[in-house]
Enzyme design. Structure first.
Site, PDB file in Angstrom:
ATOM      1  N   THR A 130      28.737 -21.432 -12.194  1.00  0.00           N
ATOM      2  CA  THR A 130      27.907 -20.387 -12.794  1.00  0.00           C
ATOM      3  C   THR A 130      27.437 -19.388 -11.747  1.00  0.00           C
ATOM      4  OG1 THR A 130      25.765 -19.995 -13.889  1.00  0.00           O
ATOM      5  CG2 THR A 130      25.928 -21.941 -12.514  1.00  0.00           C
ATOM      6  N   ASP A 131      27.111 -18.180 -12.185  1.00  0.00           N
ATOM      7  CA  ASP A 131      26.545 -17.196 -11.264  1.00  0.00           C
ATOM      8  C   ASP A 131      25.103 -17.519 -10.894  1.00  0.00           C
ATOM      9  OD1 ASP A 131      25.332 -16.576 -13.688  1.00  0.00           O
ATOM     10  OD2 ASP A 131      25.883 -14.461 -13.686  1.00  0.00           O
ATOM     11  N   GLU A 132      24.483 -18.454 -11.605  1.00  0.00           N
ATOM     12  CA  GLU A 132      23.087 -18.777 -11.330  1.00  0.00           C
ATOM     13  C   GLU A 132      22.884 -19.431  -9.975  1.00  0.00           C
ATOM     14  OE1 GLU A 132      20.854 -20.376 -14.661  1.00  0.00           O
ATOM     15  OE2 GLU A 132      22.432 -19.727 -16.022  1.00  0.00           O
ATOM     16  N   TYR A 157      18.785 -26.789 -12.776  1.00  0.00           N
ATOM     17  CA  TYR A 157      20.165 -26.593 -13.231  1.00  0.00           C
ATOM     18  C   TYR A 157      21.005 -25.899 -12.170  1.00  0.00           C
ATOM     19  CZ  TYR A 157      24.073 -24.130 -15.346  1.00  0.00           C
ATOM     20  OH  TYR A 157      25.317 -23.600 -15.583  1.00  0.00           O
ATOM     21  N   LYS A 161      24.235 -27.261  -9.880  1.00  0.00           N
ATOM     22  CA  LYS A 161      25.559 -26.631  -9.886  1.00  0.00           C
ATOM     23  C   LYS A 161      25.937 -26.153  -8.484  1.00  0.00           C
ATOM     24  CE  LYS A 161      28.079 -25.973 -12.728  1.00  0.00           C
ATOM     25  NZ  LYS A 161      29.227 -26.794 -13.190  1.00  0.00           N
TER      26      LYS A 161
END
Length: 349
Positions: A130-132, A157, A161
């Protein structure tokens, strides 16, 4: 090729499975069938001789070894993950176990299989992230996440990741495992689990409920239609350079408030209320802890190296999504009725 997809009964994983099967690949769906999974997502391919399902948890290493031996995949596409930020704030333990320990188990099972089969050059492990993991961006259209952006996760989260991404790179550097990585922006589209922002807005609107938006709704996300994402993932799995990462974005930045108003306008057209607009149901709620201001992807690498671009604008994709939810009430109502679902605000990030 034979493609093993973890989390194949989930939102993005099922889109990958459906597209891969449609393109003639053999597909193996490995899924623990936790709360967000739904085998109805892959019903259209379930009876195909080219589809296999393994009810396996990626935290169960011995079971993974059996799956690899039984199916002998050419490509692993690792999507299985806990992904809801609100849930990670309330209960981070599941995110550590699934996203970090589960990825470790997948890497070790893949490494054993790859080694035992003579380290075939055709094998690759594709880790989907993810870009998060990159943190938060300022509200400046010239500042975007690239593959070289330093990691700066802000939630349990995104931290889990980020940890899984680091593990994948370490297994490539230490053991030579052939890997590719992708980091995507916010997905939306058909089969999106009902507690995420886009389906929450659609379904709450139809039910006459409030449309909750965190803070002022100014948080900006880059929105990626899930079927475009699946296309990009298969392209990277087949043609991406080993050891390389690719950022996948929709090139569709919108604030949360803009997105919700766009959905309301589509619903006003598709299923108008007796009076007023669905936008009248918008309400603002207290912001959540650590809410990142903006995510935006620079997709230059995947565009220049692999020739991929999204096929729809966010307006086109949202219209398709609304139409799908209007036509598939039995699917989403069954998921809404699951215990513990539907009580959350639904804003993904």
């Amino acid at each position: 090729m034979k493609v093993l997809v973890t989390g194949g009964a989930g939102f993005i994983g099922s889109a990958v499975l459906r597209l891969a099967a449609a393109r003639g690949h053999d597909v193996v769906n490995v899924d623990a069938l936790t709360y967000a999974a739904c085998l109805e997502n892959v019903a259209e391919v379930a009876n195909s001789p080219h589809y296999a399902f393994e009810h396996v948890d990626i935290r169960d290493r011995p079971a993974l070894d059996v799956v690899f031996t039984r199916h002998q995949p050419d490509v692993v596409m690792h999507l299985a993950a806990e992904s809801h930020v609100d849930r990670s704030i309330d209960g981070p333990g599941d995110f550590i176990e699934t996203n970090i320990t589960g990825t470790f188990n997948m890497l070790e099972a893949a490494r054993k299989y790859w080694t035992d089969t003579g380290k075939p050059e055709s094998f690759r492990f594709h880790h989907i992230s993810t870009d998060e993991v990159f943190g938060s961006l300022p509200n400046d259209p010239d500042v975007l996440f690239t593959e070289e952006t330093p990691y700066d996760p802000r939630s349990p989260y995104s931290a889990s990741k980020a940890s899984s991404d680091h593990l994948v790179r370490a297994w490539q550097e230490t053991y030579g495992l052939p890997v590719v990585l992708t980091n995507c922006s916010n997905n939306y589209g058909p089969f999106h689990f009902p507690e995420k922002l886009v389906p929450v807005v659609i379904l709450n609107a139809l039910a006459g409920k409030e449309l909750p938006i965190y803070g002022t709704g100014a948080n900006i996300r880059d929105w990626l239609y899930v079927e475009d994402h699946a296309d990009a993932l298969l392209l990277v799995a087949e043609k991406g350079e080993l050891g390389r990462s690719y950022n996948i974005g929709g090139e569709n930045e919108r604030s949360n408030l803009e997105l919700v108003k766009a959905l309301c306008a589509i619903l006003d057209d598709r299923r108008p209320k007796p009076s007023g607009s669905y936008a009248d149901q918008i309400t603002f709620v207290a912001d959540r802890p650590g809410h990142d201001a903006r995510y935006a992807i620079d997709p230059t690498r995947i565009r220049d190296e692999l020739g991929w671009r999204p096929s729809v604008t966010v307006e086109e994709g949202l219209a398709k999504t609304v139409d799908w939810y209007l036509a598939n009430e039995a699917w989403w109502r069954a998921l809404q009725n699951r215990q513990g679902v539907g009580e959350r605000l639904g804003v993904k990030a």
